[in-house]
Design an enzyme around this catalytic site. Structure first.
Site, PDB file in Angstrom:
ATOM      1  N   SER A 120       0.810  -1.212   0.000  1.00  0.00           N
ATOM      2  CA  SER A 120       0.000   0.000   0.000  1.00  0.00           C
ATOM      3  C   SER A 120       0.844   1.262   0.000  1.00  0.00           C
ATOM      4  O   SER A 120       1.945   1.292   0.566  1.00  0.00           O
ATOM      5  CB  SER A 120      -0.903   0.020   1.242  1.00  0.00           C
TER       6      SER A 120
ATOM      7  N   HIS B 198      -7.538  -0.198   6.121  1.00  0.00           N
ATOM      8  CA  HIS B 198      -7.129  -1.588   6.326  1.00  0.00           C
ATOM      9  C   HIS B 198      -7.211  -2.004   7.794  1.00  0.00           C
ATOM     10  O   HIS B 198      -7.630  -3.129   8.100  1.00  0.00           O
ATOM     11  CB  HIS B 198      -5.721  -1.807   5.778  1.00  0.00           C
TER      12      HIS B 198
END
Length: 469
Positions: A303, A380
């Protein structure tokens, strides 16, 4: 075939409604926001299904035919003229106070609902109504920064869209090189994390045996993906995006992979910003991959770290030493050179300083609400992932350097721990992180970890929760 059938059926109902109302196609287009308001009142007061579909079509068609300023004026009229009936609400509250029974509670509930919520429901009757309303909210979101009085209308859209786009209504579809070209074009256009330049670039992400892509679709937006995730199947956890996207990389057989890497998650519809279904997407993709490829045992992201560079710039201005040591400050001075990636500097020293600062950014830097500053982290961690690893250099593209000085992050989705991690974050804002990440957190001499509130990524960008990675 089914979607076309129902679309044609709705269109025929609308045509029948026009004949009932003696509305010709040419006269359906409203000339001003005032005309739209009158049509909206007629839609709310009507009871017939056919006439309702026709009126809804007239309102939405008229809205899209107006110029920007007239459409904005109509949105303001929805706030000013289509709120709740205050007299009815006061009467319902008084009745509840006199006799607080179940019916009185319902009466208060319905009286408190703004009339525009029912109007939006009825506008959704029109053929293509859902897509038109999503576009309407997209325009509303663009106006909000300068028109805060429209916040209530936006709350109405969020309330209704949260039901209409419930994950139970969404369909998960694989995206591959055989997917229709009109959808593939949208995957290129909507990619919000790692740009896809051409169809050949897209082929490299879809066709190899160690690549997967999945998207959520809604029955009312047949060829419009809502959100999609790109997956790389690997033999280990990667730390840099370059190794995943390299043109000369050697693909592996999908059966050999042990790790699934979610390296790009893109929201496609700006009008659905804030409607959460990304967490359901990841969980469904994990379940499907586990069924198809039983050898997969590790599920991680690679990410971006949006906002880290801006936060670090602010942290370097704080002189109390609570976050950065003198040695780290000296090493980070290399970043002040615009061409720092190509200059000669002690790379390992910079790496250690950046990773220590990143640990502080993720574990200690908080928003006023106590949440992590990083929007991708909030996404997340809220899904139950663990902050697993900080990687540098991870993304040395122009954008990666600008937003995060090249930092990237792995979040681990360990299936047995997802619910526990989610509860820790939801209930206590706890950032569940690996020991490897926590060991990089510098403890200041005073024993207290410093808290620095920094700027957040602007809404609507790929760095926001609307388009994350």
């Amino acid at each position: 075939m089914t979607d076309t059938f129902f679309g044609d059926l709705l269109a025929s109902i609308a045509d029948r409604g026009r004949s009932i109302l003696r509305l010709r196609r040419g006269s359906q287009r409203a000339g001003s926001e005032s005309d739209l308001a009158h049509l909206s009142e007629a839609l709310l007061s009507g009871r017939g299904e056919a006439s309702g579909v026709a009126l809804a079509s007239a309102v939405l068609g008229g809205y899209e035919a107006l110029g920007h300023e007239a459409r904005l004026a109509f949105l303001h009229r929805l706030v000013d003229e289509f709120g709740c009936d205050h007299a009815r609400l006061a009467q319902a509250i008084e009745a509840y106070r006199s006799d607080p029974n179940a019916k009185a509670v319902l009466d208060v509930h319905f009286a408190a609902e703004p009339r525009r919520q029912e109007l939006i429901r009825r506008l959704n009757l029109a053929p293509g109504g859902t897509a038109a309303l999503v576009r309407m909210r997209e325009e509303l979101l663009g106006a909000l920064p300068e028109h805060r009085d429209l916040d209530g209308l936006d709350s109405d859209f969020v309330h209704l869209f949260s039901s209409w786009f419930n994950p139970g209504f969404l369909v998960l579809r694989p995206i591959d090189w055989s997917t229709p070209a009109n959808i593939l074009e949208k995957i290129i256009r909507y990619e919000a994390v790692h740009e896809i330049g051409t169809f050949e670039d897209l082929r490299d992400r879809l066709e190899p045996p160690d690549r997967r892509c999945f998207a959520f679709f809604h029955p009312q937006l047949v060829d419009e993906p809502l959100i999609f995730v790109e997956v790389a199947l690997t033999a280990s956890i990667p730390g840099a995006i370059g190794e995943l996207l390299a043109e000369d990389r050697l693909p592996i057989a999908s059966e050999e992979a042990t790790t699934a890497v979610f390296y790009s998650i893109s929201n496609c519809q700006e009008g659905l910003r804030g409607i959460s279904f990304g967490n359901f997407l990841i969980k469904q993709v994990v379940e499907k991959l586990k069924r198809d490829l039983p050898r997969l045992s590790t599920f991680v992201t690679l990410s971006p770290a949006p906002g880290f560079a801006r936060w670090l710039a602010a942290a370097r201005k704080v002189e109390d030493g609570s976050m950065l040591s003198p040695e780290s400050r000296a090493a980070l001075s290399a970043l002040d050179q615009p061409d720092w990636p190509t200059t000669d500097f002690p790379a390992e020293t910079l790496r250690e300083a950046l990773l220590a600062a990143a640990a502080h950014y993720y574990l200690e830097a908080k928003s006023p609400s106590g949440r992590p500053l990083d929007p991708v982290a909030r996404f997340h961690l809220g899904n139950g992932a663990r902050l697993e690893r900080l990687n540098w250099p991870g993304d040395m593209s122009e954008r990666g350097r600008r937003e995060a000085h090249g930092l990237m992050v792995n979040y681990l989705y360990k299936l047995d721990d997802i619910e526990t991690n989610h509860e820790a974050f939801a209930a206590r804002n706890e950032v569940v992180a690996s020991g490897q990440v926590r060991r990089r957190l510098r403890k200041p001499a005073n024993g207290r970890a410093g808290r620095l509130r920094g700027p957040r990524p602007e809404p609507g960008t790929a760095a926001s929760e609307a388009g994350t990675g």
